[in-house]
Design an enzyme around this catalytic site. Structure first.
Site, PDB file in Angstrom:
ATOM      1  N   TYR A   1     -22.050   9.986 -15.151  1.00 21.55           N
ATOM      2  CA  TYR A   1     -21.319   9.620 -16.112  1.00 21.55           C
ATOM      3  C   TYR A   1     -22.375   8.858 -16.907  1.00 21.55           C
ATOM      4  O   TYR A   1     -22.071   7.385 -15.663  1.00 21.55           O
ATOM      5  CB  TYR A   1     -20.075   9.167 -15.904  1.00 21.55           C
ATOM      6  CG  TYR A   1     -19.289  10.503 -15.672  1.00 21.55           C
ATOM      7  CD1 TYR A   1     -19.337  11.987 -16.575  1.00 21.55           C
ATOM      8  CD2 TYR A   1     -18.658  11.026 -14.473  1.00 21.55           C
ATOM      9  CE1 TYR A   1     -18.268  13.269 -16.072  1.00 21.55           C
ATOM     10  CE2 TYR A   1     -17.844  11.985 -14.419  1.00 21.55           C
ATOM     11  CZ  TYR A   1     -17.684  13.090 -15.243  1.00 21.55           C
ATOM     12  OH  TYR A   1     -16.337  14.476 -15.593  1.00 21.55           O
TER      13      TYR A   1
ATOM     14  N   LYS B   1      -0.534  -0.441  11.087  1.00 19.30           N
ATOM     15  CA  LYS B   1      -0.409  -0.434   9.768  1.00 19.30           C
ATOM     16  C   LYS B   1      -0.937   0.421   8.697  1.00 19.30           C
ATOM     17  O   LYS B   1      -2.716   0.223   9.013  1.00 19.30           O
ATOM     18  CB  LYS B   1       0.183  -1.808   9.514  1.00 19.30           C
ATOM     19  CG  LYS B   1      -0.903  -2.892   9.733  1.00 19.30           C
ATOM     20  CD  LYS B   1      -0.091  -4.137   8.644  1.00 19.30           C
ATOM     21  CE  LYS B   1      -1.865  -5.502   8.640  1.00 19.30           C
ATOM     22  NZ  LYS B   1      -1.658  -6.140   7.745  1.00 19.30           N
TER      23      LYS B   1
ATOM     24  N   ARG C   1       2.644 -16.727   2.125  1.00 19.80           N
ATOM     25  CA  ARG C   1       3.175 -15.439   1.633  1.00 19.80           C
ATOM     26  C   ARG C   1       3.784 -15.481   2.682  1.00 19.80           C
ATOM     27  O   ARG C   1       4.933 -15.424   1.495  1.00 19.80           O
ATOM     28  CB  ARG C   1       1.606 -15.105   2.478  1.00 19.80           C
ATOM     29  CG  ARG C   1       1.791 -13.323   2.014  1.00 19.80           C
ATOM     30  CD  ARG C   1       1.207 -12.825   2.145  1.00 19.80           C
ATOM     31  NE  ARG C   1       0.494 -12.507   4.047  1.00 19.80           N
ATOM     32  CZ  ARG C   1      -0.564 -11.380   4.641  1.00 19.80           C
ATOM     33  NH1 ARG C   1      -1.396 -10.596   3.776  1.00 19.80           N
ATOM     34  NH2 ARG C   1      -0.257 -11.642   5.874  1.00 19.80           N
TER      35      ARG C   1
ATOM     36  N   MET D   1     -15.449  11.915  -9.906  1.00 21.59           N
ATOM     37  CA  MET D   1     -14.329  11.981  -8.640  1.00 21.59           C
ATOM     38  C   MET D   1     -14.766  13.025  -7.015  1.00 21.59           C
ATOM     39  O   MET D   1     -14.445  12.837  -6.471  1.00 21.59           O
ATOM     40  CB  MET D   1     -13.417  12.620  -9.374  1.00 21.59           C
ATOM     41  CG  MET D   1     -11.889  12.927  -8.894  1.00 21.59           C
ATOM     42  SD  MET D   1      -9.952  13.483 -10.322  1.00 21.59           S
ATOM     43  CE  MET D   1     -10.363  12.984 -10.929  1.00 21.59           C
TER      44      MET D   1
HETATM   45  C1  PLP Z   1       0.592 -10.894  10.784  1.00 20.28           C
HETATM   46  C2  PLP Z   1      -0.641 -10.120  10.538  1.00 20.28           C
HETATM   47  N1  PLP Z   1      -0.546 -10.119  11.544  1.00 20.28           N
HETATM   48  C3  PLP Z   1      -2.358  -9.059  12.568  1.00 20.28           C
HETATM   49  C4  PLP Z   1      -2.966  -8.778  11.754  1.00 20.28           C
HETATM   50  C5  PLP Z   1      -4.262  -7.803  11.796  1.00 20.28           C
HETATM   51  O1  PLP Z   1      -5.279  -8.319  10.747  1.00 20.28           O
HETATM   52  P1  PLP Z   1      -6.636  -8.520  11.343  1.00 20.28           P
HETATM   53  O2  PLP Z   1      -7.143  -6.795  10.787  1.00 20.28           O
HETATM   54  O3  PLP Z   1      -7.587  -9.241  10.329  1.00 20.28           O
HETATM   55  O4  PLP Z   1      -6.826  -8.535  13.109  1.00 20.28           O
HETATM   56  C6  PLP Z   1      -2.555  -8.979  10.394  1.00 20.28           C
HETATM   57  C7  PLP Z   1      -3.595  -8.163   9.209  1.00 20.28           C
HETATM   58  O5  PLP Z   1      -3.462  -8.066   8.042  1.00 20.28           O
HETATM   59  C8  PLP Z   1      -1.467  -9.332   9.607  1.00 20.28           C
HETATM   60  O6  PLP Z   1      -0.577  -9.020   8.552  1.00 20.28           O
END
Ligand code: PLP
Length: 356
Positions: free
Chosen positions: A254, A34, A132, A302
């Site tokens: 700056y 992701k 969450r 920047m």
């Molecule tokens: C549901 C879930 N599983 C696994 C992971 C992977 O976590 P990590 O990057 O700490 O291994 C994440 C990351 O946020 C997550 O949201």
């Protein structure tokens, strides 16, 4: 040409992937890609992770990109679908959904024939205390029973809030997870992120979900990647584009937040917060030139920042490592009150990207 470059080391990524395999030999690996593979560039990383059993992404768009690039492994949408109209893509592209609220369960059940015919699993999320996403302990068993009755293959899943440290919530989360797992047996299970893969080998179950460890950064504050036998995948570099001699008392940048305490040689490096390097002058930021660590002085602009090269051999064109092998991203993060994850993910599009 401006030389601000992010090098992605595909062999390091494969090395880290093989570390996951070593650490969790009996589990399938859902590689978390992701957020553009934690800022590393999803296209480059997918090729190196081709041996993975599955991918994990945060939304449909990220999943569609993986399919567009030609990868056919299972993909888990770790927040599920955001609306029912996404179900058509789920079916068309063979994506696996998490369900964390009742509406998602209803949407899924309305498409159960097609979903189940494709052999897709449904990941049912337990909210074991992170608060969450997920169903609470009191409701999840009924949800799973219903899904099973409707013919779904379920994976019980949860996410640790504190897998990186010793925290009393860990025991509560584990206890709840095991309780549901037992009540719903037989059921597939998955609860380990990177930190938990190391910390709780007995909880690796059917699927582990490594993220940060694949990219060669540490999930733990008190252990670095070398302690964990991982290799940094990203090396972020730039070049010196100017050198200034300044007198004691003269300021840099700056806000004039840095004043030299002796005659100094200041190098200007072609990198800034517009590329993703943190802006604040913390007095604890260093870059690497060769094997030496060199302090960042004054606020980062920047497009540029200043380093003190008074005691280092440096000239126009000298390459500076912002983070990578010698200056770990986790150390940069600590110096800036954040975590390596954030620095990696928030790199901007501007630096060039090169596979090595
Ligand atoms: C549901 C879930 N599983 C696994 C992971 C992977 O976590 P990590 O990057 O700490 O291994 C994440 C990351 O946020 C997550 O949201």
């Amino acid at each position: 040409m401006r030389q601000a470059t992010v090098y992605i080391d595909s062999q390091a990524l494969q090395y880290n992937f093989n570390r996951v395999k070593q650490l969790a030999p009996n589990s399938k690996i859902v590689s978390m890609v992701k957020s553009n593979a934690y800022g590393h560039g999803v296209e480059a990383c997918l090729a190196a992770l081709d041996a993975t059993d599955a991918f994990g992404v945060a939304c449909l768009e990220e999943a569609l990109e993986i399919r567009r690039l030609g990868y056919n492994q299972p993909i888990t949408l770790i927040e599920g679908v955001f609306s029912e109209d996404e179900m058509s893509h789920v079916l068309e592209q063979k994506l696996e959904c998490i369900v964390h609220h009742t509406q998602q369960v209803e949407w899924l059940i309305r498409h159960k024939a097609a979903y189940n015919a494709l052999g897709l699993k449904v990941w049912v999320k337990l909210n074991s205390g992170m608060n969450r996403l997920g169903f609470k302990l009191a409701e999840i068993i009924e949800v799973i029973q219903r899904l099973k009755t409707e013919g779904f293959t379920c994976v019980l899943t949860m996410h640790f809030a504190n897998a990186d440290v010793d925290h009393p919530l860990n025991d509560q989360q584990i206890e709840q997870f095991l309780q549901v797992k037992q009540a719903c047996a037989p059921i597939l299970a998955s609860c380990c992120n990177s930190a938990a893969i190391y910390k709780y080998p007995e909880l690796q179950f059917d699927f582990v979900r490594p993220g940060i460890m694949l990219y060669g950064a540490s999930p733990f504050a008190d252990k670095n990647v070398h302690d964990l036998d991982l290799k940094p995948v990203m090396t972020f570099t730039a070049e010196i584009i100017a050198l200034n001699q300044i007198h004691s008392g003269e300021c840099v940048g700056y806000g004039s937040s840095y004043a030299a305490t002796c005659p100094s040689t200041i190098a200007i490096v072609s990198i800034g917060y517009g590329d993703g390097y943190p802006r604040a002058y913390t007095r604890q930021n260093f870059v690497a030139i060769g094997q030496q660590l060199v302090p960042v002085v004054g606020r980062v602009s920047m497009d540029m920042m200043a380093i003190d090269v008074t005691n280092v051999t440096a000239e126009l064109g000298t390459q500076v490592e912002l983070w990578g092998q010698r200056r770990l991203v986790d150390d940069v993060a600590t110096a800036n009150g954040t975590i390596g994850y954030e620095l990696l993910c928030r790199l901007s599009k501007r630096p060039l990207r090169k596979m090595i």
